[in-house]
Design a protein around this motif. Structure first.
Motif, mmCIF file in Angstrom:
data_model
loop_
_atom_site.group_PDB
_atom_site.id
_atom_site.type_symbol
_atom_site.label_atom_id
_atom_site.label_comp_id
_atom_site.label_asym_id
_atom_site.label_seq_id
_atom_site.Cartn_x
_atom_site.Cartn_y
_atom_site.Cartn_z
ATOM 1 N N LEU A 354 0.827 -1.208 0.000
ATOM 2 C CA LEU A 354 0.000 0.000 0.000
ATOM 3 C C LEU A 354 0.861 1.259 0.000
ATOM 4 O O LEU A 354 0.543 2.236 -0.687
ATOM 5 C CB LEU A 354 -0.924 -0.006 1.220
ATOM 6 C CG LEU A 354 -2.087 -0.995 1.178
ATOM 7 C CD1 LEU A 354 -2.684 -1.186 2.565
ATOM 8 C CD2 LEU A 354 -3.154 -0.528 0.203
ATOM 9 N N TYR A 357 2.073 1.779 -3.441
ATOM 10 C CA TYR A 357 0.966 2.241 -4.289
ATOM 11 C C TYR A 357 0.702 3.734 -4.069
ATOM 12 O O TYR A 357 0.559 4.497 -5.029
ATOM 13 C CB TYR A 357 -0.281 1.424 -3.964
ATOM 14 C CG TYR A 357 -1.525 1.822 -4.733
ATOM 15 C CD1 TYR A 357 -1.707 1.401 -6.046
ATOM 16 C CD2 TYR A 357 -2.501 2.620 -4.157
ATOM 17 C CE1 TYR A 357 -2.845 1.753 -6.757
ATOM 18 C CE2 TYR A 357 -3.640 2.977 -4.856
ATOM 19 C CZ TYR A 357 -3.812 2.542 -6.149
ATOM 20 O OH TYR A 357 -4.938 2.906 -6.846
ATOM 21 N N PHE A 358 0.660 4.166 -2.800
ATOM 22 C CA PHE A 358 0.387 5.575 -2.500
ATOM 23 C C PHE A 358 1.568 6.470 -2.866
ATOM 24 O O PHE A 358 1.381 7.623 -3.259
ATOM 25 C CB PHE A 358 0.024 5.738 -1.027
ATOM 26 C CG PHE A 358 -1.296 5.116 -0.657
ATOM 27 C CD1 PHE A 358 -2.401 5.277 -1.476
ATOM 28 C CD2 PHE A 358 -1.445 4.357 0.492
ATOM 29 C CE1 PHE A 358 -3.625 4.692 -1.159
ATOM 30 C CE2 PHE A 358 -2.651 3.770 0.823
ATOM 31 C CZ PHE A 358 -3.747 3.940 -0.003
ATOM 32 N N LYS A 361 1.233 7.153 -6.472
ATOM 33 C CA LYS A 361 0.109 8.063 -6.677
ATOM 34 C C LYS A 361 0.495 9.505 -6.369
ATOM 35 O O LYS A 361 0.234 10.422 -7.170
ATOM 36 C CB LYS A 361 -1.065 7.625 -5.805
ATOM 37 C CG LYS A 361 -2.278 8.545 -5.861
ATOM 38 C CD LYS A 361 -3.394 8.019 -4.965
ATOM 39 C CE LYS A 361 -4.603 8.969 -4.950
ATOM 40 N NZ LYS A 361 -5.700 8.434 -4.094
ATOM 41 N N TYR A 362 1.154 9.718 -5.240
ATOM 42 C CA TYR A 362 1.448 11.092 -4.823
ATOM 43 C C TYR A 362 2.764 11.616 -5.393
ATOM 44 O O TYR A 362 2.962 12.832 -5.449
ATOM 45 C CB TYR A 362 1.402 11.193 -3.298
ATOM 46 C CG TYR A 362 -0.018 11.046 -2.793
ATOM 47 C CD1 TYR A 362 -0.956 12.052 -3.004
ATOM 48 C CD2 TYR A 362 -0.450 9.883 -2.174
ATOM 49 C CE1 TYR A 362 -2.272 11.911 -2.597
ATOM 50 C CE2 TYR A 362 -1.768 9.725 -1.759
ATOM 51 C CZ TYR A 362 -2.668 10.752 -1.978
ATOM 52 O OH TYR A 362 -3.969 10.613 -1.582
ATOM 53 N N VAL A 390 -6.865 1.997 6.051
ATOM 54 C CA VAL A 390 -6.138 2.364 4.827
ATOM 55 C C VAL A 390 -6.236 3.864 4.559
ATOM 56 O O VAL A 390 -5.293 4.478 4.061
ATOM 57 C CB VAL A 390 -6.678 1.563 3.623
ATOM 58 C CG1 VAL A 390 -5.934 1.939 2.349
ATOM 59 C CG2 VAL A 390 -6.551 0.067 3.876
ATOM 60 N N ARG A 391 -7.361 4.467 4.908
ATOM 61 C CA ARG A 391 -7.519 5.911 4.699
ATOM 62 C C ARG A 391 -6.484 6.689 5.513
ATOM 63 O O ARG A 391 -5.909 7.667 5.034
ATOM 64 C CB ARG A 391 -8.932 6.342 5.089
ATOM 65 C CG ARG A 391 -9.255 7.792 4.733
ATOM 66 C CD ARG A 391 -10.689 8.103 5.106
ATOM 67 N NE ARG A 391 -11.615 7.266 4.356
ATOM 68 C CZ ARG A 391 -12.822 6.947 4.788
ATOM 69 N NH1 ARG A 391 -13.239 7.371 5.968
ATOM 70 N NH2 ARG A 391 -13.613 6.196 4.049
ATOM 71 N N GLU A 394 -3.069 6.300 3.824
ATOM 72 C CA GLU A 394 -2.961 7.156 2.638
ATOM 73 C C GLU A 394 -2.703 8.606 3.038
ATOM 74 O O GLU A 394 -1.888 9.297 2.413
ATOM 75 C CB GLU A 394 -4.228 7.061 1.791
ATOM 76 C CG GLU A 394 -4.175 7.919 0.540
ATOM 77 C CD GLU A 394 -5.363 7.735 -0.379
ATOM 78 O OE1 GLU A 394 -5.355 8.322 -1.481
ATOM 79 O OE2 GLU A 394 -6.301 7.004 0.004
ATOM 80 N N ASN A 395 -3.387 9.084 4.067
ATOM 81 C CA ASN A 395 -3.174 10.460 4.519
ATOM 82 C C ASN A 395 -1.748 10.666 5.032
ATOM 83 O O ASN A 395 -1.140 11.718 4.800
ATOM 84 C CB ASN A 395 -4.182 10.814 5.619
ATOM 85 C CG ASN A 395 -5.595 10.932 5.097
ATOM 86 O OD1 ASN A 395 -5.806 11.157 3.908
ATOM 87 N ND2 ASN A 395 -6.569 10.767 5.957
ATOM 88 N N SER A 398 0.514 10.783 1.955
ATOM 89 C CA SER A 398 0.260 12.013 1.204
ATOM 90 C C SER A 398 0.955 13.201 1.853
ATOM 91 O O SER A 398 1.645 13.984 1.185
ATOM 92 C CB SER A 398 -1.255 12.262 1.114
ATOM 93 O OG SER A 398 -1.516 13.521 0.541
#
Length: 491
Positions: A354, A357-358, A361-362, A390-391, A394-395, A398
């Motif tokens: 994960l 993956y993030f 993305k960022y 997971v949220r 991700e934060n 980010s």
């Protein structure tokens, strides 16, 4: 259903993998590493440059520590051979600044003399090695080859991980843990059939992503997907949002509008947090499921719709039914097909995937090229309880991508609750030293409680076989009746 490849397809797949491996091997490990030599003595710079060149590497020589630091920050050089004694600074100060700029950098300190105490002090401060002058040619070549092989290995692993990430992505969801692979497999099976689905699991676990995936691989994927968060609207607005309204039906209704069920007719409606709806609203939802008909607010006209309903909740709807807060008939209509989305604590082996993956993305979003996390930052990630699932992860990634200035995210780039774990629940004042057996016993009990007594799921979370779990429980004298009671409560 497993996809079986024909002999030709297997042969093609093998050739593609072999081609990828050959492509990776074409790049020489020496080409991956560009050493930087930092010394204020021009004669030493020239000598070290020749020694490094004779070992097969092209070095960058400089007498300016700031230039060397800029090479570290830009990622151009990941190996610095630094003199210990330089005017205006010393090797130890440079070492500290270089590690702060890039925690993954290799700094080799080169003193004029060697003592065991100074070598150990350099290693404690983060130096990769301590190479006294005059530099031994054989030792230097071996050190350069080992470092180049390490970075080449990391490069190849990164390429393979990127390919693995593509293979393990399921319509925007990534996971390789047994519990997530089970979710993916069940979602594929359910998606083929035009039926209602209930998604359960904690907030932030990815229920909406699973709902989107089910729609995307369903027979009605070309039709519309409508999403409504039931907890964000009061009853009157929620009814208007779902069923539509006619002009003048309430204050502010200046025109006639269709609702989400009409909008997504022939497709899918996703109702998030359905457990927050009131009993009157639940009765209207039941009518949609049973009769496939709706009425706009303020209109007597009955309209027929044909939608697939996917609902999600973080509540225990069975307990809500028993307490009278949720209709039993609606619960059974929704839960004929039920998929449980596990919390991040139940799939810790997915964190690295994960994070990758993030990061991708960022990196794309912020125009950065962050390669990963330092080892100490990775350790903190695995020790965190992730209440936001997971949220939350991700934060964290980010915000870290925004604040970090180097190639790697380090502890200072993480939020305060991760940096100061000692002040949280894991660092209580009543801490006491425990034996490893006691730690194991307590951890197994906590995982069993988290898994509601489901020993198969607990064994998967613990990363051990079910037989091993039974053996540990027997050794620890854990109350089997309590396990059975917890399992019954969670079934």
């Amino acid at each position: 259903m497993r996809c079986r490849l024909s002999g030709t397809q297997r042969a093609i797949s093998v050739r593609m993998v072999q081609a990828s491996v050959r492509t990776l091997e074409l790049i020489s490990p020496r080409a991956v590493l560009t050493p930087c030599i930092l010394d204020d003595d021009p004669a030493q710079l020239e000598l070290m440059t020749e020694l490094v060149a004779s070992a097969g590497f092209e070095a960058i020589a400089t007498a300016d520590p700031e230039e060397a630091l800029q090479l570290v920050r830009s990622g151009r050089s990941r190996l610095i051979l630094a003199d210990v004694h330089m005017p205006g600074t010393n090797g130890y100060e440079f070492l500290e600044r270089a590690i702060k700029a890039d925690p993954g950098v290799h700094v080799i300190l080169m003193p004029g003399d060697y003592t065991l105490e100074s070598a150990l002090e350099a290693i404690r401060r983060g130096a990769a090695d301590f190479l006294p002058k005059p530099v031994d040619r054989v030792r230097l070549k071996r050190m350069l080859d080992d470092t180049a092989a390490l970075y080449d290995q990391r490069r190849r692993v990164k390429v393979l991980e990127e390919q693995l990430l593509k293979d393990l992505e399921f319509h925007g969801i990534v996971g390789k843990s047994p519990v997530m692979l089970e979710v993916f497999d069940f979602a594929r099976k359910v998606a083929r059939h035009y039926t209602n689905v209930l998604l359960t699991g904690p907030t932030g676990a990815g229920k909406e992503l699973v709902a989107r995936a089910i729609h995307q691989i369903s027979p009605v994927s070309q039709q519309k997907l409508a999403i409504c968060n039931c907890s964000a609207l009061v009853d009157t607005l929620l009814e208007s949002q779902l069923f539509g309204h006619v002009r003048g039906s309430f204050t502010g209704a200046t025109d006639t509008r269709p609702g989400l069920f009409e909008y997504a007719n022939g497709g899918t409606v996703f109702l998030d947090e359905v457990g927050e709806t009131s009993l009157p609203m639940q009765a209207k939802l039941l009518r949609v499921i049973q009769n496939r008909e709706i009425q706009r607010v303020g209109s007597p006209e009955i309209r027929h719709v044909n939608v697939r309903l996917i609902a999600a909740t973080n509540r225990d709807l069975r307990a809500e039914v028993l307490s009278g807060r949720f209709r039993e008939d609606l619960y059974y209509r929704l839960s004929s097909i039920q998929i449980r989305i596990p919390s991040l604590a139940e799939r810790l082996e997915d964190i690295a995937l994960l994070v990758q993956y993030f990061l991708k993305k960022y990196n794309d979003a912020y125009g950065k090229n962050i390669a990963g996390l330092t080892r100490r930052a990775q350790a903190i990630m695995l020790q965190h309880s992730w209440p936001g699932n997971v949220r939350e992860l991700e934060n964290v990634i980010s915000s870290a991508c925004i604040t970090t200035m180097g190639d790697f995210i380090d502890i200072p780039d993480l939020p305060d609750q991760l940096q100061h774990r000692g002040s949280g629940p894991g660092g209580r004042d009543d801490w006491r030293p425990l034996s490893l057996d006691e730690v194991r016993k307590q951890h197994i009990q906590r995982v069993l409680a988290m898994c509601k007594g489901n020993r198969l799921r607990a064994a998967q979370v613990l990363g051990i076989g079910r037989t091993s779990l039974y053996r540990y429980l027997k050794e620890d004298g854990y109350n089997q009746t309590a396990i059975a009671r917890a399992k019954t409560a969670g079934s």
